[in-house]
Design an enzyme around this catalytic site. Structure first.
Site, PDB file in Angstrom:
ATOM      1  N   ARG A  31      59.409  18.417  17.668  1.00 55.05           N
ATOM      2  CA  ARG A  31      60.590  18.802  16.638  1.00 55.05           C
ATOM      3  C   ARG A  31      60.579  20.478  16.722  1.00 55.05           C
ATOM      4  NH1 ARG A  31      60.447  19.191  10.395  1.00 55.05           N
ATOM      5  NH2 ARG A  31      62.635  19.315   9.950  1.00 55.05           N
ATOM      6  N   HIS A  75      64.089  22.548  17.264  1.00 54.59           N
ATOM      7  CA  HIS A  75      64.471  23.498  16.184  1.00 54.59           C
ATOM      8  C   HIS A  75      64.667  24.961  16.523  1.00 54.59           C
ATOM      9  CE1 HIS A  75      64.637  21.210  12.152  1.00 54.59           C
ATOM     10  NE2 HIS A  75      64.510  20.318  13.429  1.00 54.59           N
ATOM     11  N   ASN A 133      63.664  23.667   7.889  1.00 57.10           N
ATOM     12  CA  ASN A 133      62.528  23.959   8.685  1.00 57.10           C
ATOM     13  C   ASN A 133      61.363  24.043   7.549  1.00 57.10           C
ATOM     14  OD1 ASN A 133      63.711  24.261  11.081  1.00 57.10           O
ATOM     15  ND2 ASN A 133      64.249  26.559  10.802  1.00 57.10           N
ATOM     16  N   HIS A 148      63.347  10.370  17.235  1.00 58.03           N
ATOM     17  CA  HIS A 148      63.127  10.003  15.802  1.00 58.03           C
ATOM     18  C   HIS A 148      62.078   8.872  15.577  1.00 58.03           C
ATOM     19  CE1 HIS A 148      66.887  12.017  13.691  1.00 58.03           C
ATOM     20  NE2 HIS A 148      65.868  12.938  14.373  1.00 58.03           N
TER      21      HIS A 148
END
Length: 352
Positions: free
Chosen positions: A83, A87, A118, A219
């Site tokens: 992740r 990001h 975040n 996911h």
């Protein structure tokens, strides 16, 4: 079985309208045990094996150091590292800007890591710090934090998939010198996004609809705060098609929190610590958390690709995920002209 094969063949005919990637899908039917290195994204300065001759001490294996630190973490932290890469790349490109604690003497400028999407859920900073410290001691001033983030995401994908996802990550990124929390919300796709919004937000980063559908498979790992899906996905304001029993389970887990506590739940209820194609089976079963997950079935061609990823266990999705990760790693790269190689990943280098 015959009907399923016909549906997939029809999908291959339709994918031209969704994907602009070179090559077809037929080569994914019979994957080889050892795949060749993925080529660097077109038009970038990235290169596989970039650090092989960069260090004064020839024995320093930069990528092995990163892999060692990633291997020492648990599945939750490894999910966080995947992740972290996403990001980082979606805000100002893959430049390590997500790592900065500070970048300016102006204290009113808050860096990305403290942006709404975040903080406080983003993880993995300590792993990057540890890898950077060891690399900097052996090979000072050569290895960017941005590349360490990319390697860590690659290695985390490998461990979370039990080696099923294995690819070469091109390197040569420079670190950015600007990081703004205000840029996170406009750039990171929200959990309530519909299909068209997802296509546009990924398209703005040079990724097509097929990349978006493929990268959504991440996911299948990690946890999510209840606040990210309860408002638009659970009763009484529910307008989704979520499986009723699944929705009831989520309600119970989310309501069991103490006052002021935002509970977390696994994003993949079936195999939460395994990066696999189970996510796509969950999408088809209407057992996913986010509107952005359910949106993948609202487009005809997307729905067929989801079915293909769910049916071909698990090689079709694994190989497309490898390519999409490399492609994402080429977003908005910095060079020596507008970037640097940071000495530490949490702050920009001192300037004269």
């Amino acid at each position: 079985m015959a009907t399923s094969k016909l549906a997939v063949l029809a999908l291959f005919a339709l994918l031209g309208s969704v994907s602009c990637q070179a090559g077809g899908y037929y080569d994914y039917y019979y994957p080889t045990p050892q795949r060749p290195p993925t080529p660097s994204p077109a038009g970038t300065h990235l290169k596989v094996g970039y650090y092989r001759n960069k260090c004064a001490a020839a024995y320093v294996d930069v990528e092995a150091i990163v892999k060692k630190h990633v291997k020492a973490t648990d599945a939750g932290m490894q999910a966080g590292l995947v992740r972290l890469f996403f990001h980082d790349c979606f805000v100002r490109g893959c430049d390590g800007s997500i790592l900065l604690d500070t970048f300016s003497n102006d204290t009113s400028l808050t860096p990305e890591k403290f942006g709404v999407p975040n903080f406080p859920s983003l993880r993995g900073f300590e792993v990057i710090d540890a890898a950077k410290a060891e690399i900097e001691a052996a090979c000072p001033g050569k290895v960017s934090c941005a590349d360490i983030v990319a390697f860590a995401a690659r290695d985390a994908s490998y461990f979370l998939s039990a080696g099923g996802i294995s690819f070469a990550m091109p390197a040569g990124r420079y670190d950015g010198t600007v990081s703004l929390a205000s840029e996170t919300l406009p750039n990171l796709p929200p959990p309530f996004a519909g299909f068209d919004q997802l296509v546009k937000m990924f398209g703005d980063k040079g990724l097509d609809a097929s990349d978006m559908i493929t990268l959504s498979g991440a996911h299948s790992i990690g946890r999510s705060h209840c606040s990210s899906f309860t408002r638009d996905r659970l009763p009484p304001s529910n307008t989704s098609d979520m499986d009723p029993a699944f929705a009831a389970t989520l309600q119970a887990k989310c309501r069991s929190a103490n006052a002021g506590t935002d509970n977390t739940v696994m994003q993949d209820f079936k195999s939460p610590d395994v990066l696999d194609n189970q996510y796509y089976k969950n999408v088809l079963a209407h057992k996913v958390l986010f509107t952005s997950d359910a949106a993948l079935t609202t487009n005809f061609t997307s729905n067929n690709l989801v079915r293909a990823y769910a049916d071909f266990v698990p090689y079709l999705w694994q190989q497309k995920f490898e390519k999409a990760m490399v492609k994402m790693g080429g977003i908005q790269l910095k060079t020596a002209d507008n970037g640097e190689i940071r000495k530490t990943c949490r702050k920009v280098n001192n300037r004269t």
